[in-house]
Write an enzyme that holds these catalytic residues in place. Structure first.
Site, PDB file in Angstrom:
ATOM      1  N   CYS A 162       0.820  -1.216   0.000  1.00 53.42           N
ATOM      2  CA  CYS A 162       0.000   0.000   0.000  1.00 53.42           C
ATOM      3  C   CYS A 162       0.851   1.262   0.000  1.00 53.42           C
ATOM      4  O   CYS A 162       0.589   2.195  -0.749  1.00 53.42           O
ATOM      5  CB  CYS A 162      -0.931   0.015   1.208  1.00 53.42           C
ATOM      6  SG  CYS A 162      -2.068  -1.380   1.237  1.00 53.42           S
ATOM      7  N   HIS A 163       1.869   1.308   0.851  1.00 52.00           N
ATOM      8  CA  HIS A 163       2.655   2.529   0.976  1.00 52.00           C
ATOM      9  C   HIS A 163       4.159   2.278   1.013  1.00 52.00           C
ATOM     10  O   HIS A 163       4.938   3.189   1.245  1.00 52.00           O
ATOM     11  CB  HIS A 163       2.221   3.323   2.220  1.00 52.00           C
ATOM     12  CG  HIS A 163       0.785   3.693   2.174  1.00 52.00           C
ATOM     13  ND1 HIS A 163      -0.170   2.999   2.871  1.00 52.00           N
ATOM     14  CD2 HIS A 163       0.137   4.650   1.473  1.00 52.00           C
ATOM     15  CE1 HIS A 163      -1.357   3.528   2.608  1.00 52.00           C
ATOM     16  NE2 HIS A 163      -1.201   4.521   1.773  1.00 52.00           N
ATOM     17  N   GLY A 164       4.579   1.019   0.845  1.00 49.50           N
ATOM     18  CA  GLY A 164       5.995   0.724   0.687  1.00 49.50           C
ATOM     19  C   GLY A 164       6.808   0.473   1.930  1.00 49.50           C
ATOM     20  O   GLY A 164       8.016   0.670   1.921  1.00 49.50           O
TER      21      GLY A 164
END
Length: 177
Positions: free
Chosen positions: A141-143
């Site tokens: 989702c956001h790394g």
């Protein structure tokens, strides 16, 4: 001649006291009957209480893999780590946020098994196993990248994966919660 009202005090005082006590008790009972549903609705639901703790058989996890179990509606990763992973983790010092060693995240004598809540500490996504830069988990989702000990190593997640309360019932069985 004047009219006088004569009060007869010869009545039974016990009967009068009983009527007052009975009326008071009825009022208290009616009040409790109205308040009890409001108090009772604050108790946890039966399905939540049933999931307060779970037992898991560790023989279901093959070396180098993980199993996901559900506890209190959350995924919990039960990972059986290889000797190579453990050697690499033991060689590292305290990392992550807060900085922790691998030994601080496992139970003594059972270092091969890692139990963590499988929810990214950034926004609650479920990280994927075996991907990422550090051999642990990657949150697409956001790394965020977690290592094989569940410690945050790169990305926006502010904290390490949470280690839930758990205990070993035997060498091959645990209770989470």
């Amino acid at each position: 001649m004047t009219d006088q009202v004569v009060h007869d005090d010869s009545g039974d005082p016990n009967r009068r006291d009983f009527i007052h006590i009975a009326a008071g008790a009825a009022a208290i009972g009616a009040g409790a009957a109205c308040v009890w549903p409001l108090i009772n609705q604050m108790n946890p639901a039966a399905d939540t209480v049933a999931l307060a703790s779970i037992e898991f058989d560790l023989t279901k996890v093959a070396e180098g893999s993980q199993v996901v179990v559900r506890w209190q509606g959350k995924p919990v990763f039960v990972r059986y780590r290889t000797n190579a992973e453990l050697e690499e983790l033991i060689g590292e010092g305290a990392v992550g946020s807060p900085p922790q060693t691998d030994a601080e995240r496992t139970k003594e004598g059972h270092e091969k098994y890692l139990i963590v809540v499988g929810s990214c500490t950034h926004l609650g996504c479920v990280p994927t196993f075996g991907t990422g830069d550090f051999g642990g988990w990657f949150c697409p989702c956001h790394g965020s990248h977690y290592d094989a000990s569940g410690r945050i190593r790169k990305g926006p997640a502010p904290l390490n994966l949470v280690v839930p309360e758990y205990e070993y019932l035997s060498d091959t069985s645990i209770r989470i919660g």
